[in-house]
Design a protein around this motif. Sequence first.
Motif, PDB file in Angstrom:
ATOM      1  N   LEU A 177      12.840   1.538  -6.086  1.00 27.55           N
ATOM      2  CA  LEU A 177      12.108   1.544  -4.818  1.00 27.55           C
ATOM      3  C   LEU A 177      10.654   2.112  -4.641  1.00 27.55           C
ATOM      4  N   ALA A 178      10.232   2.889  -5.656  1.00 23.29           N
ATOM      5  CA  ALA A 178       8.812   3.328  -5.717  1.00 23.29           C
ATOM      6  C   ALA A 178       8.229   2.179  -6.206  1.00 23.29           C
ATOM      7  N   LYS A 179       8.556   1.572  -7.180  1.00 26.86           N
ATOM      8  CA  LYS A 179       7.924   0.376  -7.619  1.00 26.86           C
ATOM      9  C   LYS A 179       7.684  -0.773  -6.409  1.00 26.86           C
ATOM     10  N   GLU A 180       8.950  -0.870  -5.897  1.00 32.01           N
ATOM     11  CA  GLU A 180       8.866  -1.932  -4.685  1.00 32.01           C
ATOM     12  C   GLU A 180       7.668  -1.351  -3.758  1.00 32.01           C
ATOM     13  N   ARG A 182       5.123   0.246  -4.352  1.00 34.96           N
ATOM     14  CA  ARG A 182       3.471  -0.456  -4.965  1.00 34.96           C
ATOM     15  C   ARG A 182       3.553  -1.730  -5.234  1.00 34.96           C
ATOM     16  N   SER A 183       4.494  -2.666  -5.307  1.00 32.62           N
ATOM     17  CA  SER A 183       4.447  -4.007  -5.277  1.00 32.62           C
ATOM     18  C   SER A 183       3.945  -4.291  -3.954  1.00 32.62           C
ATOM     19  N   ASN A 184       4.134  -3.674  -2.940  1.00 27.76           N
ATOM     20  CA  ASN A 184       3.741  -3.870  -1.360  1.00 27.76           C
ATOM     21  C   ASN A 184       2.578  -3.426  -0.977  1.00 27.76           C
ATOM     22  N   GLY A 185       1.781  -2.707  -2.035  1.00 26.53           N
ATOM     23  CA  GLY A 185       0.474  -2.457  -1.767  1.00 26.53           C
ATOM     24  C   GLY A 185      -0.033  -0.940  -1.572  1.00 26.53           C
ATOM     25  N   ARG A 186       0.825  -0.086  -1.745  1.00 20.64           N
ATOM     26  CA  ARG A 186       0.790   1.458  -1.865  1.00 20.64           C
ATOM     27  C   ARG A 186       1.072   2.040  -3.139  1.00 20.64           C
ATOM     28  N   ASP A 187       0.203   2.613  -3.791  1.00 16.39           N
ATOM     29  CA  ASP A 187       0.483   3.105  -5.172  1.00 16.39           C
ATOM     30  C   ASP A 187       1.039   4.434  -4.901  1.00 16.39           C
ATOM     31  N   LYS A 188       0.271   5.362  -4.280  1.00 17.93           N
ATOM     32  CA  LYS A 188       0.684   6.758  -3.851  1.00 17.93           C
ATOM     33  C   LYS A 188       1.678   6.937  -3.118  1.00 17.93           C
ATOM     34  N   PRO A 189       2.693   8.009  -3.184  1.00 15.98           N
ATOM     35  CA  PRO A 189       3.552   8.318  -1.954  1.00 15.98           C
ATOM     36  C   PRO A 189       2.925   8.743  -0.916  1.00 15.98           C
TER      37      PRO A 189
END
Length: 522
Positions: A177-180, A182-189
């Motif tokens: 989910l964290a990788k998803e 990031r793939s959608n444009g948001r690196d940091k939480p």
Amino acid sequence: MLKPRLRWVLPTLAMMLCLLSANLVRAEVNISIDTTQTGPTIHRNIYGQFMEHLGRGIYEGVWVGEDSTIPNTRGFRNDVLKALKDLQVPLLRWPGGCFADEYHWRDGIGPRDKRPVTINTNWGGVTDNNAFGTHEFFEFADMLGSEVYINANLGTGSPREMAAWLEYMTADGDSTLAKERRSNGRDKPWRIHYWAIGNEAWGCGGTMTPDYYADLYKHWATFAKTSGDNKPIMIASGGHTAQTEWTQTLLEQVPETWSMRMNAISHHYYTLPTGNWDKHGKALGFPETEWFSTLFNTLKIEDYIKENLAIMEKLDPENKVGFYVDEWGTWYDVEDGEDPGFLYQQNTIRDALVASVNLNIFHQYAERIQMSNIAQMVNVLQAMILTDKEKMLLTPTYHVFKMYIPFQDATSLPIAINGDKGYSLGEDKIPTVSASAARDKKGKLWLALANTHPTEATDVTINTGSKIKQAKGSLLTAKAMDAHNTFKNPNVVKPEAYKRKAKNGKLVVSLPAKSVMVVALD
């Protein structure tokens, strides 16, 4: 000897002069501010805003898309962005409201052209292309510098869906989910400041009893997990209007444990001129009876707050649980020609008075009320902003919120009002003057005043125990009870600069009929 006709005329003239002089006598009120004592901090999030997928509240009101002819920044309309930045919005609540309990977060992530089109069954049965989702909400909050308040879908969702959403937003590792994210444009939480489990569980959120909801809350809160120190304030869905059983049940049945917590209970209160949900009353063209009844009904919120807080003082004497009024404001009949499901209404000087007196009440109980959200921010109910395609205007309520900015995170001060004879209509009476005082972080003393009377001015004598040289700030008033801003005339109701110097050591400010004033006392 006077002729009979003259004997009748002269007493009549004398009577008219007497009545005229009586009308010229202004009411006088004395306000004492105890600057030697301090009250609780007025949390900035009392000035929180509420945005829901409802009518034109988000689509057109905030989001127009990157290809729109309306000037925008990455899809967010520039004029609304600027106005909200000027308002210093501290908190945004999303995605609802009733909409939250049918919102599935996966519909609002990924490429916009591939997001599903869903039906908004709560508000008008219109379709939602889900162009405004999780990423857009956080980006919008970041643009405004606002904290975030998110409602989880208790009504049609599941603990698993909620837990996955929280992981998607807050995980800082290499989970799928964290990788998803990031793939959608948001690196940091993202940081989540407030998290609510459900909304209006007594009604549109599931028609539940307090006992049933309390069990569900414990179940869901156990799995409301976030990564690291990203620990949002947890909010339980509470009651509305005069209800107290939700507050009592939740405090009695939801213990604080290692696995779950309840930091606050929400409460909703809407002001209707008629007090009748079948026919609320008009936003424009209303008589004085509805001016009065609107203010009379909005002031009832203080009694409801007191009743709930009395239970909280008994069951939570250490003040661990807050009482958040996360939906409040006026609710009128929908404007002619508007979709009934869009809840679009005009906003007048009457709404400005409603905003002022409610904010003054929230200040008074700031120890427990550390957050509230007016409903709603743009184009819905008691909005800050109204739009019509490319056009935009600021409402009287917007101006009140802007005038009150100095009270955000200020320290409340005890205040006493004397000599207020009240405003009566029929057998009912309300205070003529509403007031609140505080000292901001820089040490400046501020006073907010509201005159609820629609036709009579009031002189207010201000005492602080020390010499005051002047009052300086802004004044909002209007000629007509339903004075409002339109797209053709957007500045009919707007604040004006106000300044009054003390004379002979005495400071008296002139408070016009139907007015709101915020001044610094120097």
